[in-house]
Design a protein around this motif. Structure first.
Motif, PDB file in Angstrom:
ATOM      1  N   LEU A 145       0.904  -1.289   0.069  1.00 17.41           N
ATOM      2  CA  LEU A 145      -0.158  -0.053   0.078  1.00 17.41           C
ATOM      3  C   LEU A 145       0.957   1.081  -0.197  1.00 17.41           C
ATOM      4  CD1 LEU A 145      -2.869  -0.652   2.506  1.00 17.41           C
ATOM      5  CD2 LEU A 145      -3.248  -0.471   0.024  1.00 17.41           C
ATOM      6  N   HIS A 146       2.013   1.149   0.640  1.00 16.31           N
ATOM      7  CA  HIS A 146       2.814   2.426   0.694  1.00 16.31           C
ATOM      8  C   HIS A 146       3.297   2.803  -0.718  1.00 16.31           C
ATOM      9  CE1 HIS A 146       3.403   1.838   4.980  1.00 16.31           C
ATOM     10  NE2 HIS A 146       4.082   2.941   4.968  1.00 16.31           N
ATOM     11  N   PHE A 147       3.304   1.775  -1.826  1.00 12.78           N
ATOM     12  CA  PHE A 147       3.818   1.874  -3.024  1.00 12.78           C
ATOM     13  C   PHE A 147       2.620   2.391  -3.961  1.00 12.78           C
ATOM     14  CE2 PHE A 147       6.689  -1.653  -2.238  1.00 12.78           C
ATOM     15  CZ  PHE A 147       7.716  -1.028  -1.756  1.00 12.78           C
ATOM     16  N   THR A 148       1.483   2.286  -3.391  1.00 14.63           N
ATOM     17  CA  THR A 148       0.173   2.415  -4.218  1.00 14.63           C
ATOM     18  C   THR A 148      -0.810   3.624  -3.971  1.00 14.63           C
ATOM     19  OG1 THR A 148      -1.005   0.609  -3.159  1.00 14.63           O
ATOM     20  CG2 THR A 148      -0.176   0.017  -5.163  1.00 14.63           C
ATOM     21  N   GLN A 149      -0.381   3.863  -2.634  1.00 16.69           N
ATOM     22  CA  GLN A 149      -1.022   4.887  -1.914  1.00 16.69           C
ATOM     23  C   GLN A 149      -0.426   5.980  -1.177  1.00 16.69           C
ATOM     24  OE1 GLN A 149      -4.441   4.954  -2.142  1.00 16.69           O
ATOM     25  NE2 GLN A 149      -4.414   3.062  -3.498  1.00 16.69           N
ATOM     26  N   THR A 150       0.732   6.028  -1.766  1.00 14.13           N
ATOM     27  CA  THR A 150       1.758   6.935  -1.302  1.00 14.13           C
ATOM     28  C   THR A 150       1.411   8.212  -0.694  1.00 14.13           C
ATOM     29  OG1 THR A 150       3.485   6.071  -2.973  1.00 14.13           O
ATOM     30  CG2 THR A 150       4.206   8.377  -1.878  1.00 14.13           C
ATOM     31  N   ARG A 151       0.581   8.797  -1.212  1.00  9.33           N
ATOM     32  CA  ARG A 151       0.142  10.142  -0.937  1.00  9.33           C
ATOM     33  C   ARG A 151      -0.829  10.090   0.347  1.00  9.33           C
ATOM     34  NH1 ARG A 151       1.871  14.687  -2.849  1.00  9.33           N
ATOM     35  NH2 ARG A 151       2.300  14.562  -5.219  1.00  9.33           N
ATOM     36  N   GLY A 152      -1.549   8.948   0.649  1.00  3.66           N
ATOM     37  CA  GLY A 152      -2.238   8.890   1.741  1.00  3.66           C
ATOM     38  C   GLY A 152      -1.312   8.573   3.044  1.00  3.66           C
ATOM     39  N   PHE A 153      -0.144   8.099   2.888  1.00  2.82           N
ATOM     40  CA  PHE A 153       0.735   7.973   3.902  1.00  2.82           C
ATOM     41  C   PHE A 153       1.760   9.033   4.288  1.00  2.82           C
ATOM     42  CE2 PHE A 153      -0.090   3.724   2.653  1.00  2.82           C
ATOM     43  CZ  PHE A 153      -0.522   2.862   4.109  1.00  2.82           C
ATOM     44  N   ARG A 154       1.564  10.169   3.319  1.00  5.59           N
ATOM     45  CA  ARG A 154       2.587  11.308   3.620  1.00  5.59           C
ATOM     46  C   ARG A 154       2.228  12.198   4.899  1.00  5.59           C
ATOM     47  NH1 ARG A 154       2.772  15.388  -0.673  1.00  5.59           N
ATOM     48  NH2 ARG A 154       5.117  15.814   0.145  1.00  5.59           N
ATOM     49  N   VAL A 155       0.997  11.980   5.081  1.00  8.97           N
ATOM     50  CA  VAL A 155       0.285  12.720   6.298  1.00  8.97           C
ATOM     51  C   VAL A 155       1.067  12.287   7.485  1.00  8.97           C
ATOM     52  CG1 VAL A 155      -1.504  13.489   5.060  1.00  8.97           C
ATOM     53  CG2 VAL A 155      -1.624  11.760   6.658  1.00  8.97           C
ATOM     54  N   VAL A 156       1.610  11.145   7.751  1.00  9.14           N
ATOM     55  CA  VAL A 156       2.004  10.361   8.608  1.00  9.14           C
ATOM     56  C   VAL A 156       3.434  10.816   9.060  1.00  9.14           C
ATOM     57  CG1 VAL A 156       2.502   8.385  10.232  1.00  9.14           C
ATOM     58  CG2 VAL A 156       0.375   8.495   8.485  1.00  9.14           C
TER      59      VAL A 156
END
Length: 125
Positions: free
Chosen positions: A20-31
């Protein structure tokens, strides 16, 4: 047998989240806290990708390297400890990600991290 099952579940979860870190990168940036970009000299996207790669590698190691399971267990526990500041940052800033869209859920996530550390150590003992 129970530890083996727990290790496999942990590996599958780590692998899935890593992908998921590869496919949803933007979603994890806030962390990712701002100070992490300064400390690593990487941008937030690179930190997300790198942490995903570590998760996938740890997952693979938990499954494919049974003789090294204790070391990989300690490495996994260390990884969970290392990303805790990101969970803290997310809670303090009130930034949402899928499934962590309320203050209560973000706060509850803080307590999951020590449980994951214990799980990694127990399952690989």
């Amino acid at each position: 047998m129970t530890r083996t099952i727990a290790r496999w579940i942990l590996a599958l979860a780590l692998g899935a989240v890593g992908v998921l870190h590869f496919t949803q990168t933007r979603g994890f940036r806030v962390v990712v806290p701002d100070w992490a970009t300064e400390a690593t000299r990487m941008d937030k996207d690179a930190i997300v990708i790198a942490s995903g790669a570590v998760e996938v590698a740890l997952a693979a190691g938990l499954i494919a390297l049974p003789r090294e399971r204790r070391r990989i267990g300690w490495a996994t526990a260390g990884f969970f400890a290392a990303v805790f500041p990101g969970n803290w940052h997310q809670w303090r800033t009130g930034r949402s990600t899928p499934g962590l869209d309320t203050d209560a859920r973000r706060f509850g996530r803080l307590f999951l991290q020590p449980a994951l550390i214990a799980w990694a150590l127990w399952a690989t003992r």
